[in-house]
Write an enzyme that holds these catalytic residues in place. Sequence first.
Site, mmCIF file in Angstrom:
data_model
loop_
_atom_site.group_PDB
_atom_site.id
_atom_site.type_symbol
_atom_site.label_atom_id
_atom_site.label_comp_id
_atom_site.label_asym_id
_atom_site.label_seq_id
_atom_site.Cartn_x
_atom_site.Cartn_y
_atom_site.Cartn_z
ATOM 1 N N PRO A 16 0.831 -1.207 0.000
ATOM 2 C CG PRO A 16 0.079 -0.958 2.183
ATOM 3 C CD PRO A 16 0.792 -1.910 1.287
ATOM 4 C CB SER A 262 8.827 3.013 8.890
ATOM 5 O OG SER A 262 8.290 2.161 9.879
ATOM 6 C CE LYS A 263 4.967 1.009 2.257
ATOM 7 N NZ LYS A 263 4.688 0.113 1.152
ATOM 8 N NE ARG A 264 9.401 -1.906 10.006
ATOM 9 C CZ ARG A 264 9.977 -1.509 8.881
ATOM 10 N NH1 ARG A 264 9.583 -1.995 7.728
ATOM 11 N NH2 ARG A 264 10.956 -0.617 8.885
ATOM 12 C CG ASP A 265 6.805 4.051 12.685
ATOM 13 O OD1 ASP A 265 7.287 3.205 13.447
ATOM 14 O OD2 ASP A 265 7.479 4.890 12.079
#
Length: 507
Positions: A16, A262-265
Site C-alpha cells: 500500500p 515508516s510503514k510499520r509505525d
Amino acid sequence: MSDLVRVRFAPSPTGPLHMGGVRTALFNYLFAKKYDGTFILRIEDTDQTRYVANAEQYIIDALKWCNITIDEGPNIHEKYGPYRQSERKEIYKKYVDELVAKGCAYYAFDSSDDLDKHRKDHEEKGKTFIYNWHNRNKLQNSLALAEDVVSAKIKNGEKYVIRFKSPENETIQLVDEIRGTITIDTNTLDDKVLFKSDGMPTYHLANIVDDHLMQISHVIRGEEWLPSLPLHILLYKAFGWNPPKFAHLPLILKPVGKGKLSKRDGDKLGFPVFPLAYTNPKSGEVSSGYKEEGYFPEAFVNMLALLGWNPGTEQEIFSMEQLIAAFELGRVSKSGAKFSPDKTKWFNQQYLQQKSATELANLYSVILENRGISREMSYVKKVVALVKERAVFVSDFWQLSDFFFETPKAYDPKAVKKQWKENTPSLMTEVGEVIQNIDDFTSENTENLIKEWITKKEIGFGKVMQPLRLSLVGALKGPHLFDIMEMIGKEETIHRIEVAIKELSQE
Ligand code: GLU
C-alpha cells in the site's frame, strides 16, 4: 495543458502507498497544476520479487480519494505509454546496449558467491568492498576479460549483469531545487547494476530512460533517492540527454523521537500511516486507513501539504485550489517534517465545522440507518447543528446525540449517585406535570416556565436541572437542555421522565 511542466509520480507496487508516498504525489500534482502542466502516474514494477498484485489498484484508489487526478497513466491518455515498466521491457534493453557500445557500461559475470567472497575478504582487512573504478579491472567483467572470452561467456548463456562504468577522477555538480548545489567526487560512487540477469532493468536505468522518453521536466521525489542522483545525472550525460530538474522532498518523521515515519509505525503508534485501509493479500493482516477512520480527504490532503512545505504566512486551511495557487518548490524545507496525529485530527475538526448541515446530515443518516433509525432530514440537520461543534469525526455524532433519537437505555452511574437524591422522584413528577401543561413547547418558552416554577418553589436550579438532564440524556452531557426538549417533543420528554423515575428509583 502546457508541455513545459511534466511531472511523474513513480511508485513501485510493493504494497500500500504510505502517506509519505501520497505527499510525494501531492507535491508533484500541486506543482503540475500550478504551471498548467501534466501529472503522470508511472508504475515502476521491474522488481518482480517485490511485486504485490493489489498494490497498483490501491495506489490509484488512494490518489482518487485524495482528489489527485492523473492526466497520463496506465489506461489514461497513454501519450508515451505504456506506463507500466513491466510492459516496456524491450525498450530498456536497447538503451543499455547503447551504453555498452559507447563504453559507458559493461558486462559483469561475477556470481553472487564471488561477490560475497570479495566482501568478506575486504571485511577481514577492515575495508569495504565496492565494485568500482578501483577494482573493476580485476573482476569478472568485460573491462578485465579479453573480448573473445566475453563473447564466449555470453554465447554459452552464462549469467551476467550490466553495470554502469562510473567515471574516474571527476567532480560533478548536482543541482537540487530544494537543496541547492551538491558537489560529488565520482571516485566515491560504485558501478551500479543497470540491467539484471533476469533480463529486467534495474530501477536506475528504467527510471532514467522513462523520464527521458516521457519528457519529464521535473523529478520531485523523496529524500531517500538523493544518493541515486549522481548516478542519474551521469546516466543522462552518458546518453547525451538533457536531465530534468530535480527536487528531493524532506523525510516525514515520527511524532515523537527521531527517525523516519515508516510503514510499520502505523497502528502500532495509534494512527494510520495509509490513506486507505489495506489487507495484505498474503497474511490477511489489515492496516487502518485515514478514509476508514473517518477523515475527510480534504483534511488529510491539507495536513500532508503542510508536512515539509509552508506558505510563508499563518494560513493553515487550504482547499486544493488554494494549495495549487500557493505551492512553490522554493518553500519546501530541507529538514524533516514531524508528523502530528493530533494536528491531523485538528484539521479534520476544522473541515467538519466548515461542512454544511445538509452534507453532515447526509453522512450521519448513513450511520443512523445502520442503527435502524430513520428520521426526517430536517430533524437530523437540526441535531447536527446542535452537536457538531464538539465533533472531530462524523462518527462522533452518535455518542454526542444518541439521546435525540432514543430514550436512554442506561444512566451514568456516577451522575446518578451525585444528582439523584431521595426527593428527586417527587420533584421530577412535579416537573413532569409542569411540562404537561406547557402548550407552546419551544425551547425559550419551556425554559421560562420551568425556571419560573423552580424560582417559585425556592429550590436550587441544579436540583431540578441536573436530574432532568439525566432523565432526558442519560448523562450530564449534551447541548442546552431546553433545545433537547423542543427537539424530542413534549410527549417523549414526559415519557423519559417517567422512565427515569421508574428505573432510578429502584436502585
Ligand atoms: N520507484 C521509485 C519509488 O518507489 C521512484 C523513485 C523516483 O521517483 O525516482 O519511489
